[in-house]
Write a protein that holds these residues in place. Structure first.
Motif, PDB file in Angstrom:
ATOM      1  N   UNK A  85       0.833  -1.201   0.000  1.00  0.00           N
ATOM      2  CA  UNK A  85       0.000   0.000   0.000  1.00  0.00           C
ATOM      3  C   UNK A  85       0.872   1.257   0.000  1.00  0.00           C
ATOM      4  N   UNK A  86       1.925   1.258   0.833  1.00  0.00           N
ATOM      5  CA  UNK A  86       2.823   2.409   0.885  1.00  0.00           C
ATOM      6  C   UNK A  86       3.607   2.572  -0.413  1.00  0.00           C
ATOM      7  N   UNK A  87       4.011   1.482  -1.028  1.00  0.00           N
ATOM      8  CA  UNK A  87       4.720   1.574  -2.307  1.00  0.00           C
ATOM      9  C   UNK A  87       3.830   2.169  -3.389  1.00  0.00           C
ATOM     10  N   UNK A  88       2.583   1.745  -3.423  1.00  0.00           N
ATOM     11  CA  UNK A  88       1.645   2.308  -4.401  1.00  0.00           C
ATOM     12  C   UNK A  88       1.413   3.792  -4.127  1.00  0.00           C
ATOM     13  N   UNK A  89       1.347   4.151  -2.849  1.00  0.00           N
ATOM     14  CA  UNK A  89       1.188   5.559  -2.481  1.00  0.00           C
ATOM     15  C   UNK A  89       2.390   6.362  -2.976  1.00  0.00           C
ATOM     16  N   UNK A  90       3.587   5.839  -2.784  1.00  0.00           N
ATOM     17  CA  UNK A  90       4.800   6.530  -3.236  1.00  0.00           C
ATOM     18  C   UNK A  90       4.807   6.669  -4.758  1.00  0.00           C
ATOM     19  N   UNK A  91       4.359   5.647  -5.462  1.00  0.00           N
ATOM     20  CA  UNK A  91       4.314   5.713  -6.923  1.00  0.00           C
ATOM     21  C   UNK A  91       3.310   6.774  -7.386  1.00  0.00           C
ATOM     22  N   UNK A  92       2.179   6.896  -6.682  1.00  0.00           N
ATOM     23  CA  UNK A  92       1.197   7.936  -7.027  1.00  0.00           C
ATOM     24  C   UNK A  92       1.794   9.324  -6.814  1.00  0.00           C
ATOM     25  N   UNK A  93       2.497   9.498  -5.695  1.00  0.00           N
ATOM     26  CA  UNK A  93       3.123  10.799  -5.411  1.00  0.00           C
ATOM     27  C   UNK A  93       4.149  11.123  -6.486  1.00  0.00           C
TER      28      UNK A  93
END
Length: 107
Positions: A85-93
């Motif tokens: 979830x955090x990796x996907x969040x970082x990719x969105x940012x």
């Protein structure tokens, strides 16, 4: 509990106060990345050691104390889902940052 950290879930729930992240303005990207990599190394070490345990029988304490314990295997599943979830969040940012035009005079 796995539902709450699953990266596919679209429902946004606020983090409980005791684990609420710091505001983005207080974060230093290089420190965040270094801490993330350190935690991934720790996770790898724990997974190596856990090979000798019964993931369906052995239980671990949660943030809610001794009164709520979960199976070791479920804890690892939750931790991996939360990491994803955090990796996907970082990719969105990262993707959003690419859409911002540089401010005038700061190229």
């Amino acid at each position: 509990m796995l539902f709450a950290v699953d990266p596919q879930v679209k429902i946004k729930l606020p983090a409980p106060g005791m684990i609420r992240p710091r505001p983005a303005a207080e974060l230093v990207p290089a420190n965040v990345l270094a801490q993330f990599l350190e935690l991934q190394t720790l996770l790898h070490t724990l997974l190596d050691k856990a090979v000798y345990l019964d993931w369906n029988q052995d239980k671990v304490m949660t943030l809610f104390g001794n009164w709520l314990k979960i199976r070791l295997g479920d804890a690892f599943r939750m931790l991996l889902a939360h990491t994803e979830r955090h990796l996907k969040q970082a990719m969105r940012v990262k993707a959003e940052m690419g859409t911002f035009a540089p401010e005038q005079g700061t190229q």
